[in-house]
Design a protein around this motif. Sequence first.
Motif, short mmCIF file in Angstrom:
data_model
loop_
_atom_site.label_atom_id
_atom_site.label_comp_id
_atom_site.label_asym_id
_atom_site.label_seq_id
_atom_site.Cartn_x
_atom_site.Cartn_y
_atom_site.Cartn_z
N ASP A 175 0.84 -1.20 0.00
CA ASP A 175 0.00 0.00 0.00
C ASP A 175 0.88 1.26 0.00
O ASP A 175 2.07 1.20 0.31
CB ASP A 175 -0.88 0.00 1.25
N GLY A 176 0.27 2.37 -0.36
CA GLY A 176 0.96 3.66 -0.28
C GLY A 176 1.62 4.08 -1.58
O GLY A 176 1.18 3.70 -2.68
N ASP A 177 2.68 4.85 -1.46
CA ASP A 177 3.42 5.36 -2.61
C ASP A 177 4.52 4.37 -2.97
O ASP A 177 5.44 4.14 -2.19
CB ASP A 177 4.03 6.72 -2.27
N ARG A 178 4.39 3.80 -4.15
CA ARG A 178 5.30 2.70 -4.52
C ARG A 178 6.75 3.17 -4.60
O ARG A 178 7.67 2.47 -4.20
CB ARG A 178 4.87 2.10 -5.84
N MET A 179 6.98 4.33 -5.16
CA MET A 179 8.34 4.88 -5.32
C MET A 179 9.28 3.91 -6.03
O MET A 179 10.44 3.72 -5.66
CB MET A 179 8.93 5.29 -3.96
N GLY A 180 8.74 3.28 -7.06
CA GLY A 180 9.56 2.39 -7.87
C GLY A 180 9.82 1.03 -7.26
O GLY A 180 10.58 0.24 -7.82
N ALA A 181 9.19 0.71 -6.13
CA ALA A 181 9.43 -0.58 -5.48
C ALA A 181 8.75 -1.70 -6.25
O ALA A 181 7.65 -1.53 -6.77
CB ALA A 181 8.91 -0.55 -4.05
N PRO A 182 9.37 -2.87 -6.33
CA PRO A 182 8.72 -4.02 -6.98
C PRO A 182 7.62 -4.59 -6.10
O PRO A 182 7.53 -4.26 -4.91
CB PRO A 182 9.87 -5.01 -7.14
N ASN A 183 6.79 -5.42 -6.69
CA ASN A 183 5.73 -6.07 -5.90
C ASN A 183 6.32 -6.99 -4.85
O ASN A 183 5.83 -7.04 -3.72
CB ASN A 183 4.80 -6.87 -6.81
N ILE A 199 16.61 -7.01 5.50
CA ILE A 199 16.03 -7.18 4.17
C ILE A 199 15.81 -5.81 3.54
O ILE A 199 15.40 -4.86 4.22
CB ILE A 199 14.72 -7.98 4.23
N SER A 200 16.11 -5.71 2.24
CA SER A 200 16.16 -4.41 1.58
C SER A 200 15.30 -4.38 0.33
O SER A 200 14.99 -5.42 -0.27
CB SER A 200 17.61 -4.07 1.19
N VAL A 201 14.94 -3.17 -0.06
CA VAL A 201 14.26 -2.94 -1.33
C VAL A 201 14.81 -1.65 -1.93
O VAL A 201 15.04 -0.66 -1.23
CB VAL A 201 12.72 -2.85 -1.14
N SER A 202 15.04 -1.67 -3.23
CA SER A 202 15.53 -0.50 -3.94
C SER A 202 14.35 0.35 -4.37
O SER A 202 13.35 -0.16 -4.91
CB SER A 202 16.35 -0.91 -5.16
N LYS A 271 0.03 -5.15 -15.47
CA LYS A 271 0.29 -4.92 -14.05
C LYS A 271 1.61 -4.19 -13.91
O LYS A 271 2.54 -4.38 -14.70
CB LYS A 271 0.36 -6.24 -13.29
N CYS A 272 1.67 -3.34 -12.90
CA CYS A 272 2.92 -2.61 -12.64
C CYS A 272 3.22 -2.68 -11.15
O CYS A 272 2.36 -2.34 -10.32
CB CYS A 272 2.79 -1.17 -13.09
N ILE A 279 6.78 -12.57 -20.52
CA ILE A 279 7.32 -12.24 -21.84
C ILE A 279 6.22 -12.17 -22.89
O ILE A 279 6.23 -11.32 -23.79
CB ILE A 279 8.38 -13.27 -22.26
N SER A 280 5.22 -13.02 -22.77
CA SER A 280 4.18 -13.06 -23.80
C SER A 280 3.34 -11.78 -23.83
O SER A 280 2.84 -11.40 -24.89
CB SER A 280 3.27 -14.27 -23.56
N SER A 281 3.20 -11.14 -22.69
CA SER A 281 2.40 -9.91 -22.63
C SER A 281 3.25 -8.66 -22.54
O SER A 281 2.77 -7.55 -22.78
CB SER A 281 1.46 -9.94 -21.43
N GLY A 282 4.54 -8.82 -22.22
CA GLY A 282 5.40 -7.68 -21.97
C GLY A 282 5.32 -7.24 -20.51
O GLY A 282 4.38 -7.60 -19.79
N TYR A 283 6.30 -6.47 -20.06
CA TYR A 283 6.30 -6.04 -18.66
C TYR A 283 7.09 -4.75 -18.50
O TYR A 283 7.89 -4.37 -19.35
CB TYR A 283 6.88 -7.12 -17.75
N VAL A 284 6.83 -4.09 -17.34
CA VAL A 284 7.56 -2.89 -16.97
C VAL A 284 8.00 -3.04 -15.53
O VAL A 284 7.22 -3.48 -14.67
CB VAL A 284 6.70 -1.62 -17.15
N ILE A 285 9.25 -2.69 -15.25
CA ILE A 285 9.80 -2.79 -13.90
C ILE A 285 10.74 -1.61 -13.67
O ILE A 285 11.63 -1.34 -14.50
CB ILE A 285 10.59 -4.11 -13.69
#
Length: 414
Positions: A175-183, A199-202, A271-272, A279-285
Amino acid sequence: MKTKKSSIGLWAVVLVLISALVLSACNAPFAPTQNLDDAVQRAMQTLQAQATLEAFQTMVAQMTPTVPVTAVLPTQAVPGETQVVPTNTSVPPTATPPTIVITPVPPTPTRIPPTATRIPPTPTPKPCNRIDFRGDVTIPDGTKIIGGTSFVKTWRLRNDGSCTWTTAYDLAFVDGDRMGAPNFVDFPKQVKPGESIDISVSMIAPGTPGKYTAHFMLVDQNGNRFGPKSDGKGTFWANIESIRGTGVVFNFAAEACRATWTSNGSSDPLKCPGKTSDISSGYVIAKAEPIREDGGKENEPGLITRPDNTSSGFITGRFPEIAIQSGDKFRATIQCEGGMDDCDIYFTLQAQGGSEGMVELGTWHEVYDGHWNPIVVDLSSFAGRNVTFYLTVRNGSTAADNSGLWLNPIIYRP
């Protein structure tokens, strides 16, 4: 036992009697001597018998024990028993000793409280998944970060449950502001009960100044989320304040999931962030430390855009409107993502000001050759208007390994 005085008295009585008899004999007519002797003899027998009787009575008195009378104090009295009181007077053997009946006074009972028996509480079994939040390792709450700058948020968590956190567990944005964090962020190692892990997240600070908070939980291998509260709920978070630094107005990587992403391989918005397996649908990360085409790790944030795997495949992101001023510029360094050896793709930047038509601002061709292409586009023609920007990547001669990297894509204001 008779005393000496008593013996003298007895003989005095005998002498008096003899004298009386003699005098009587002198005054009386003469009698034969034999009669006088008989009288004396009888008197002596009488006195002897009397003396014997007195001696017998004295002896009996001495032989008869004095019966002592005892008394039991009230505090010692025994209910139902007869008690006697002692006296200093000896009781003749023929007399019944006097008795006194004492009614016992029962002692006042002293209440002895029962000894409390401590019953140990039944231990409550620990739940399988429980977090003991130990604190922030990096980026304390309220840390000021220049917009568009990547950062790594790290927490220290202790496994306070009964189950081991395996590498199948994940850190999850919830929840909240993702700020580029992955799921999800995979656990780098297993953590047994009682052990801790950092444990870390970029993440990427948004380009628009303001305060932002992203909330996270852990997820087990069955998809069950759990947080740091005692009931397994709650979240831990990254809280920052994005500030204007070098003139960044908007950071496309940090705001990636505010955009609507579409592709040729999906009729629905993507989904983002996506997954590298899509790969079949493409993705953004969005990545805080992407790998450059030359294999090096970058310290600036990047946006990974992968078209679907058809020959005409593409992926496009439509971003929210941005107020543009004179002198604003779009900046980015475009290239294939590191490790994509067969990459052959085209990057395109488009803009639409208000109700006007879409304008293409540039298209650039990239292949995997170990080089990258910095681009700068002047946006002054859109000054005073709210502009919607589109970032697109298309497949080239091949659909394999076509993962494009927009390195630090921003709108910069001098």
